[in-house]
Design a protein around this motif. Structure first.
Motif, PDB file in Angstrom:
ATOM      1  N   UNK A 114       0.836  -1.204   0.000  1.00 37.32           N
ATOM      2  CA  UNK A 114       0.000   0.000   0.000  1.00 37.32           C
ATOM      3  C   UNK A 114       0.872   1.256   0.000  1.00 37.32           C
ATOM      4  N   UNK A 115       1.923   1.244   0.801  1.00 36.41           N
ATOM      5  CA  UNK A 115       2.850   2.377   0.833  1.00 36.41           C
ATOM      6  C   UNK A 115       3.570   2.519  -0.516  1.00 36.41           C
ATOM      7  N   UNK A 116       4.016   1.391  -1.038  1.00 30.34           N
ATOM      8  CA  UNK A 116       4.734   1.369  -2.321  1.00 30.34           C
ATOM      9  C   UNK A 116       3.849   1.893  -3.457  1.00 30.34           C
ATOM     10  N   UNK A 117       2.550   1.578  -3.415  1.00 31.78           N
ATOM     11  CA  UNK A 117       1.633   1.903  -4.515  1.00 31.78           C
ATOM     12  C   UNK A 117       1.376   3.396  -4.699  1.00 31.78           C
ATOM     13  N   UNK A 125      11.040   3.755  -4.886  1.00 28.14           N
ATOM     14  CA  UNK A 125      11.450   2.358  -4.669  1.00 28.14           C
ATOM     15  C   UNK A 125      12.121   1.796  -5.922  1.00 28.14           C
ATOM     16  N   UNK A 126      11.539   2.047  -7.084  1.00 30.76           N
ATOM     17  CA  UNK A 126      12.119   1.507  -8.325  1.00 30.76           C
ATOM     18  C   UNK A 126      13.481   2.128  -8.628  1.00 30.76           C
ATOM     19  N   UNK A 127      13.650   3.411  -8.354  1.00 31.70           N
ATOM     20  CA  UNK A 127      14.960   4.053  -8.555  1.00 31.70           C
ATOM     21  C   UNK A 127      15.989   3.513  -7.563  1.00 31.70           C
ATOM     22  N   UNK A 128      15.507   3.003  -6.430  1.00 30.51           N
ATOM     23  CA  UNK A 128      16.406   2.390  -5.443  1.00 30.51           C
ATOM     24  C   UNK A 128      16.974   1.065  -5.963  1.00 30.51           C
ATOM     25  N   UNK A 129      16.375   0.511  -7.007  1.00 36.42           N
ATOM     26  CA  UNK A 129      16.861  -0.724  -7.630  1.00 36.42           C
ATOM     27  C   UNK A 129      17.836  -0.456  -8.772  1.00 36.42           C
ATOM     28  N   UNK A 130      18.117   0.812  -9.050  1.00 38.07           N
ATOM     29  CA  UNK A 130      18.975   1.178 -10.179  1.00 38.07           C
ATOM     30  C   UNK A 130      20.288   1.798  -9.717  1.00 38.07           C
ATOM     31  N   UNK A 131      21.365   1.373 -10.345  1.00 44.04           N
ATOM     32  CA  UNK A 131      22.687   1.956 -10.116  1.00 44.04           C
ATOM     33  C   UNK A 131      23.216   2.389 -11.473  1.00 44.04           C
ATOM     34  N   UNK A 191      13.540  -4.322  -2.814  1.00 43.98           N
ATOM     35  CA  UNK A 191      14.379  -3.537  -1.913  1.00 43.98           C
ATOM     36  C   UNK A 191      13.659  -2.242  -1.532  1.00 43.98           C
ATOM     37  N   UNK A 192      13.612  -1.955  -0.259  1.00 40.84           N
ATOM     38  CA  UNK A 192      12.944  -0.740   0.212  1.00 40.84           C
ATOM     39  C   UNK A 192      13.998   0.270   0.697  1.00 40.84           C
ATOM     40  N   UNK A 193      13.937   1.502   0.173  1.00 42.63           N
ATOM     41  CA  UNK A 193      14.900   2.499   0.624  1.00 42.63           C
ATOM     42  C   UNK A 193      14.683   2.860   2.095  1.00 42.63           C
ATOM     43  N   UNK A 194      15.703   3.330   2.773  1.00 44.48           N
ATOM     44  CA  UNK A 194      15.554   3.691   4.186  1.00 44.48           C
ATOM     45  C   UNK A 194      14.457   4.747   4.372  1.00 44.48           C
ATOM     46  N   UNK A 195      13.695   4.583   5.418  1.00 46.44           N
ATOM     47  CA  UNK A 195      12.670   5.571   5.770  1.00 46.44           C
ATOM     48  C   UNK A 195      11.357   5.424   5.036  1.00 46.44           C
ATOM     49  N   UNK A 196      11.203   4.418   4.203  1.00 47.21           N
ATOM     50  CA  UNK A 196       9.917   4.252   3.501  1.00 47.21           C
ATOM     51  C   UNK A 196       9.003   3.334   4.291  1.00 47.21           C
TER      52      UNK A 196
END
Length: 196
Positions: A114-117, A125-131, A191-196
């Motif tokens: 629900x938070x992710x949506x 969240x999706x940008x947290x999966x990219x390097x 993967x969830x970024x810190x603070x989410x």
């Protein structure tokens, strides 16, 4: 009456066919099981799939976005990237993407989903999966390494004694996929970024 030595008896066509069939089955089984033996890959191979070019199905001449679109294992990820407007980004530039499988998305607890949506959280969240760029280094340099994501926060890479590579608490699966503009590394969790 003569005693014939069975070890000196000629092999019949029927016996030869059975032997050839058994050897063939053993060979095919061995070839199929080789990718499953991921723990024998050096940890660095996860980030440099070109070192294991012997698996052509793990190498694509297409962009990361187009490669993900053709792999049903990443259907949820592709759909989410599309909703977040990130597909064009993944058609150019040079990236490493930590790619959660459909099962990883389906395993998200309801409150996390629900938070992710929420649109701003989905993109985060999706940008947290990219390097940006490919991750490099020697095997011993990987353990404890921090990589900064497009989202801005860092992911910690750890390698356990058995050679399992973890990205925060998600496991990276061998072998990774080499696309024309980067690397796709399958992970078993979102993967969830810190603070989410």
């Amino acid at each position: 009456m003569l005693n014939q030595n069975p070890l000196k008896a000629p092999i019949t066509k029927s016996q030869f066919k059975k032997l050839a069939c058994a050897v063939g089955i053993a060979g095919v089984t061995t070839l199929i099981s080789v990718p499953v033996l991921a723990k024998f890959y050096p940890p660095m191979a996860l980030f440099q799939p070109s070192a294991h070019r012997s698996y052509p199905y793990r190498n694509s001449e297409k962009s990361i976005a187009d490669t993900l679109s053709q792999n049903t294992k990443f259907a949820n990820l592709y759909h989410e990237l599309k909703k977040a407007g990130l597909l064009d980004t993944l058609k150019q530039g040079n990236y490493t993407i930590f790619a959660p499988t459909n099962e990883a998305f389906n395993a998200l607890p309801k409150k996390d989903f629900e938070r992710y949506s929420q649109p701003q959280n989905r993109a985060k969240v999706l940008k947290y999966h990219l390097v940006t760029s490919n991750i490099t280094g020697k095997d011993q340099d990987l353990n404890g390494k921090l990589v900064t994501t497009v989202e801005g926060d860092q992911i910690k890479i750890t390698v356990d004694p058995e050679g399992t590579v973890k990205l925060n608490n998600a496991i990276g699966k061998h072998p990774s996929i080499k696309a024309s503009n980067g690397v796709i590394i399958e992970v078993d969790k979102v993967l969830m970024p810190p603070g989410l």
